[in-house]
Design a protein around this motif. Structure first.
Motif, short mmCIF file in Angstrom:
data_model
loop_
_atom_site.label_atom_id
_atom_site.label_comp_id
_atom_site.label_asym_id
_atom_site.label_seq_id
_atom_site.Cartn_x
_atom_site.Cartn_y
_atom_site.Cartn_z
N ALA A 142 0.84 -1.20 0.00
CA ALA A 142 0.00 0.00 0.00
C ALA A 142 0.87 1.25 0.00
O ALA A 142 1.74 1.41 0.86
CB ALA A 142 -0.92 0.01 1.22
N THR A 143 0.66 2.12 -0.97
CA THR A 143 1.26 3.45 -0.95
C THR A 143 0.11 4.44 -0.79
O THR A 143 -0.85 4.17 -0.09
CB THR A 143 2.10 3.72 -2.22
OG1 THR A 143 1.24 3.70 -3.38
CG2 THR A 143 3.19 2.67 -2.38
N GLU A 144 0.18 5.58 -1.45
CA GLU A 144 -0.85 6.60 -1.30
C GLU A 144 -0.92 7.42 -2.57
O GLU A 144 0.09 7.61 -3.25
CB GLU A 144 -0.52 7.51 -0.12
CG GLU A 144 -1.52 8.64 0.11
CD GLU A 144 -1.07 9.60 1.21
OE1 GLU A 144 -1.94 10.28 1.79
OE2 GLU A 144 0.15 9.67 1.47
N TYR A 145 -2.13 7.87 -2.92
CA TYR A 145 -2.24 8.85 -4.00
C TYR A 145 -2.87 10.12 -3.43
O TYR A 145 -3.73 10.07 -2.54
CB TYR A 145 -3.04 8.31 -5.19
CG TYR A 145 -4.54 8.21 -4.97
CD1 TYR A 145 -5.41 9.21 -5.43
CD2 TYR A 145 -5.10 7.11 -4.31
CE1 TYR A 145 -6.77 9.11 -5.24
CE2 TYR A 145 -6.46 7.01 -4.12
CZ TYR A 145 -7.30 8.01 -4.59
OH TYR A 145 -8.66 7.92 -4.39
N VAL A 146 -2.38 11.25 -3.88
CA VAL A 146 -2.91 12.55 -3.48
C VAL A 146 -3.23 13.33 -4.75
O VAL A 146 -2.71 13.05 -5.83
CB VAL A 146 -1.92 13.35 -2.61
CG1 VAL A 146 -1.70 12.68 -1.28
CG2 VAL A 146 -0.58 13.53 -3.33
N THR A 147 -4.12 14.32 -4.63
CA THR A 147 -4.51 15.11 -5.79
C THR A 147 -4.53 16.60 -5.44
O THR A 147 -4.53 16.97 -4.27
CB THR A 147 -5.91 14.71 -6.32
OG1 THR A 147 -6.90 15.12 -5.37
CG2 THR A 147 -6.01 13.21 -6.53
N TRP A 148 -4.54 17.40 -6.49
CA TRP A 148 -4.71 18.85 -6.35
C TRP A 148 -5.44 19.33 -7.58
O TRP A 148 -5.24 18.81 -8.70
CB TRP A 148 -3.34 19.54 -6.27
CG TRP A 148 -3.41 21.04 -6.32
CD1 TRP A 148 -3.55 21.89 -5.27
CD2 TRP A 148 -3.34 21.87 -7.49
NE1 TRP A 148 -3.58 23.20 -5.70
CE2 TRP A 148 -3.44 23.21 -7.07
CE3 TRP A 148 -3.20 21.61 -8.86
CZ2 TRP A 148 -3.42 24.29 -7.96
CZ3 TRP A 148 -3.18 22.67 -9.75
CH2 TRP A 148 -3.28 24.00 -9.30
N ASN A 149 -6.33 20.28 -7.41
CA ASN A 149 -6.99 20.90 -8.56
C ASN A 149 -7.32 22.34 -8.22
O ASN A 149 -7.39 22.72 -7.04
CB ASN A 149 -8.25 20.12 -8.96
CG ASN A 149 -9.40 20.33 -7.99
OD1 ASN A 149 -10.19 21.27 -8.13
ND2 ASN A 149 -9.49 19.46 -6.97
N ASN A 150 -7.55 23.12 -9.25
CA ASN A 150 -7.86 24.54 -9.04
C ASN A 150 -9.20 24.93 -9.67
O ASN A 150 -9.42 26.09 -10.02
CB ASN A 150 -6.75 25.43 -9.60
CG ASN A 150 -6.52 25.20 -11.09
OD1 ASN A 150 -7.14 24.32 -11.70
ND2 ASN A 150 -5.64 25.99 -11.69
N PHE A 151 -10.11 23.94 -9.82
CA PHE A 151 -11.41 24.26 -10.41
C PHE A 151 -12.56 23.64 -9.61
O PHE A 151 -13.65 23.38 -10.14
CB PHE A 151 -11.46 23.86 -11.89
CG PHE A 151 -11.18 22.41 -12.17
CD1 PHE A 151 -12.20 21.51 -12.42
CD2 PHE A 151 -9.87 21.94 -12.21
CE1 PHE A 151 -11.94 20.18 -12.69
CE2 PHE A 151 -9.60 20.62 -12.49
CZ PHE A 151 -10.63 19.73 -12.72
#
Length: 688
Positions: free
Chosen positions: A502-511
């Protein structure tokens, strides 16, 4: 010498009079030795024999089959050594491999791992020892061929061939029986566990013989139509078409998941911020301690790697022949262009050959990057990727339909977190993050200290990229995840996640995307990305999105069977799902986000100057296809000395990889003495 002669005399008599008995005894001894090497413990080797005698004797029988081939040799001692040596060598290599990673040796490793990569892990004395060992081995083989005893009489090829076939039949019967009593299995869901349970010889042999996806028993047009009828209709209705940036971070985990560890500061503050404010979750990957290309294969294609042979890298097998549905193709169907970036060599894992079969328009590898820093182990640091990603987002190419308004998919593979990891402090290291723990030895803490500070720098790269994206003010979705745990000795019990896969995913968005927390398997990630922005192109994508629906009635077994079926159809089958003709056409991918350009040449005496743009240390001058020793003067100028040109010679610039392959060439400049010859250095300076 007398002892050696007596030993060879004994071997000769045994092989002459009772060869099969000798093979049986030798195979038991050799299998025990290989298991001790693979388990890195004599005690564990003994326990394997005691606890799994059926598996042990079955693996020994496989070795006996290979030894029996020496019945066809007149110099039978030489033949036995020749047949026995590969198993011992593979056992030794596996022993070494397991000191650097968790995943055991597979046949595909001999295709994937290059000598240059192996040497990066070794000190100078270890390299010298390796070269000496290879030399001694070759000399020993030659000497054995010359002085080794021959059997008395003639080789009875018919009788001996029958004996070999008899052993082969025994192996086939034993294989069937071992499967029936579940002593062995062809399902290697956990490769590490399979090697431990089923033995090195069987698992390594399977990795050689068992590749690809097995044909479904019900494969045909009727079954294909049945699966397609369950998938939702294509309904792409995005409110915006954001740029999509998907980043695979080498060996990245948040160090705060390591139990019993304290830090002088947050070792991954950007990930902490993203986790708290945007969508993300756990990511269950197919690899542990290595296997980068297999994680990215699952992410890009949506295909479960378990469907392939044990330890197989599709990048080294079927993906060199076939194109396949991918997130790149699916986004391109919605008007996107697709670009790949990797701060390591472009031909590693044959990415330069595979990416065109996944729909990418360009591939910026390390050979096309300029002025980057490296780690103490020679890996390119990830901070160079910020500029590379921004270049891929902003460059225009009207001729190929890439303009400022064109949405883009940027696929990025990082490399900074790659091992090896030191067991002693590295002189001059500036450890921003200090660590303490009572759970690890001093050498382990030293390795973790180094690794965690590499992670901190990788996290800072992500922060700098987000800052650049915020300034750009274009709708953008960023996803970043770790491809696997580092090969640093961490086990499931050392982690708060309790899972070494198990690792991890992260996200970012500007909308303004809504925050959602959902744990995913890697082959589900691209479908989730497409769903979040309103796309459902592609059959595998539709399948993943249908399964993720909270009202889905699709069982896990039906889901996995459908993934396997659709993947088989497009990679090995008749493409029934596409009416017999696959829509995923291999792209004419350009190496380099921007082309390497040779604009002009100047010749003074025996020195050739090439003027242009995009040059790096990997740029080499070629005259009529022959590479010349090249000096890089700047990003805009190269020089080769000791050359003599004649009218009409073709001068190009090629980007050479570490494999000495040339990844791409510039357009040629044709030499004309009247146009390109410069009489003096003063005249040369005036032309620059």
């Amino acid at each position: 010498m007398k002892a050696i002669k007596k030993f060879f005399s004994f071997l000769g008599k045994a092989l002459d009079n009772h060869p099969l008995i000798f093979f049986a005894v030798l195979s038991l001894v050799e299998n025990f030795t290989v298991e001790c090497l693979s388990r890195r413990s004599i005690v564990d080797g003994v326990l394997h024999v005691v606890q799994s005698p059926t598996v042990f004797f079955y693996n020994s029988l496989i070795i006996m089959l290979t030894l029996s081939v020496s019945l066809l040799f007149k110099r039978r001692v030489f033949g036995v050594v020749l047949m026995a040596a590969p198993w011992l060598i593979c056992g030794l290599i596996n022993n070494v491999v397991l000191s650097y990673r968790v995943t055991p040796l597979g046949a595909i490793d001999f295709q994937v791992v290059k000598l240059s990569l192996i040497l990066m892990y070794l000190s100078k004395p270890q390299r010298i020892l390796l070269y000496c060992a290879v030399g001694v081995l070759l000399l020993a083989i030659i000497a054995l061929w010359i002085v080794g005893p021959k059997i008395s009489g003639k080789v009875h090829y018919g009788k001996n061939t029958a004996s070999i076939i008899g052993v082969l039949i025994c192996v086939m019967i034993a294989t069937n029986l071992a499967h029936n009593i579940k002593a062995i299995s062809s399902d290697f869901g956990n490769l590490v566990g399979a090697y431990k349970d089923y033995g090195f010889v069987y698992c390594f042999s399977s990795s050689m013989l068992d590749t690809g996806i097995k044909k479904p028993s019900d494969y045909g047009e009727e079954k294909t139509a049945e699966i397609l009828s369950t998938l939702p209709a294509q309904n792409n209705s995005p409110q915006v078409k954001p740029d999509v940036i998907l980043i695979q971070l080498e060996s990245f985990i948040d160090p705060k998941t390591i139990k019993g560890m304290t830090f002088s500061d947050d070792p991954a503050p950007i990930h902490t911020y993203l986790r708290e404010n945007f969508s993300g979750g756990a990511l269950f990957v197919p690899s542990f301690g290595g296997g980068t290309a297999n994680t990215e294969f699952e992410v890009l294609t949506g295909i479960n790697l378990d469907n392939f042979g044990p330890g197989e890298y599709p990048y080294k097998t079927i993906m060199l022949e076939e194109s396949v549905e991918s997130i790149a193709y699916n986004l391109k169907n919605q008007g996107y262009s697709a670009h790949a970036i990797h701060n390591h060599t472009g031909n590693f894992y044959d990415r330069d050959k595979v990416y065109p079969r996944m729909g990418f328009d360009s591939f910026q590898s390390k050979e096309y990057m300029y002025d980057f820093e490296t780690t103490p182990y020679g890996w390119c640091k990830d901070k160079v990727l910020t500029e590379e990603i921004m270049n891929a987002l902003t460059y225009t190419d009207e001729e190929n339909g890439i303009n400022e308004d064109n949405p883009r998919f940027i696929w990025t593979v990082s490399v900074q977190g790659h091992g090896a990891f030191p067991s002693e402090p590295i002189a001059g290291s500036d450890n921003v993050i200090k660590i303490e723990s009572d759970n690890f030895t001093e050498p382990e803490l030293c390795a973790l200290q180094y690794y965690i500070n590499q992670v901190w720098e990788m996290d800072m790269f992500l922060g700098s990229l987000i800052s650049a994206l915020e300034n750009r003010k274009r709708p953008t979705l960023l996803i970043a995840y770790g491809d696997h745990l580092p090969s640093i000795g961490l086990e499931s019990d050392d982690l708060t996640t309790g899972n070494s896969y198990a690792t991890e995913y992260v996200t970012w968005n500007n909308f303004g995307l809504e925050k959602k927390v959902r744990d995913l398997r890697t082959y589900e990630l691209s479908g989730e990305i497409m769903k979040s922005i309103g796309f459902n192109s592609g059959n595998l994508t539709k399948l993943h999105q249908m399964k993720s629906d909270e009202n889905s009635t699709l069982t896990e077994e039906e889901y996995q069977d459908s993934i396997r079926y659709l993947a088989y159809d497009m990679l090995y089958g008749e493409n029934f799902q596409f009416g017999g003709e696959k829509p995923y056409i291999m792209t004419d991918m350009r190496m380099g986000t921007l082309p390497i350009v040779a604009e002009n040449i100047k010749v003074m005496g025996e020195s050739l100057y090439v003027q242009g743009s995009g040059f790096t240390e990997k740029s080499k001058i070629f005259i009529n296809g022959e590479k010349k020793s090249t000096i890089m003067l700047s990003q805009y100028s190269l020089m080769a000395t000791g050359v003599t040109l004649t009218e009409g010679d073709s001068i190009t610039v090629g980007q050479s990889s570490s494999k000495r392959e040339v990844l791409s060439y510039s357009d040629p400049v044709i030499y004309s003495e009247n146009e390109h010859f410069i009489a003096s250095e003063e005249d040369l300076m005036q032309t620059n």
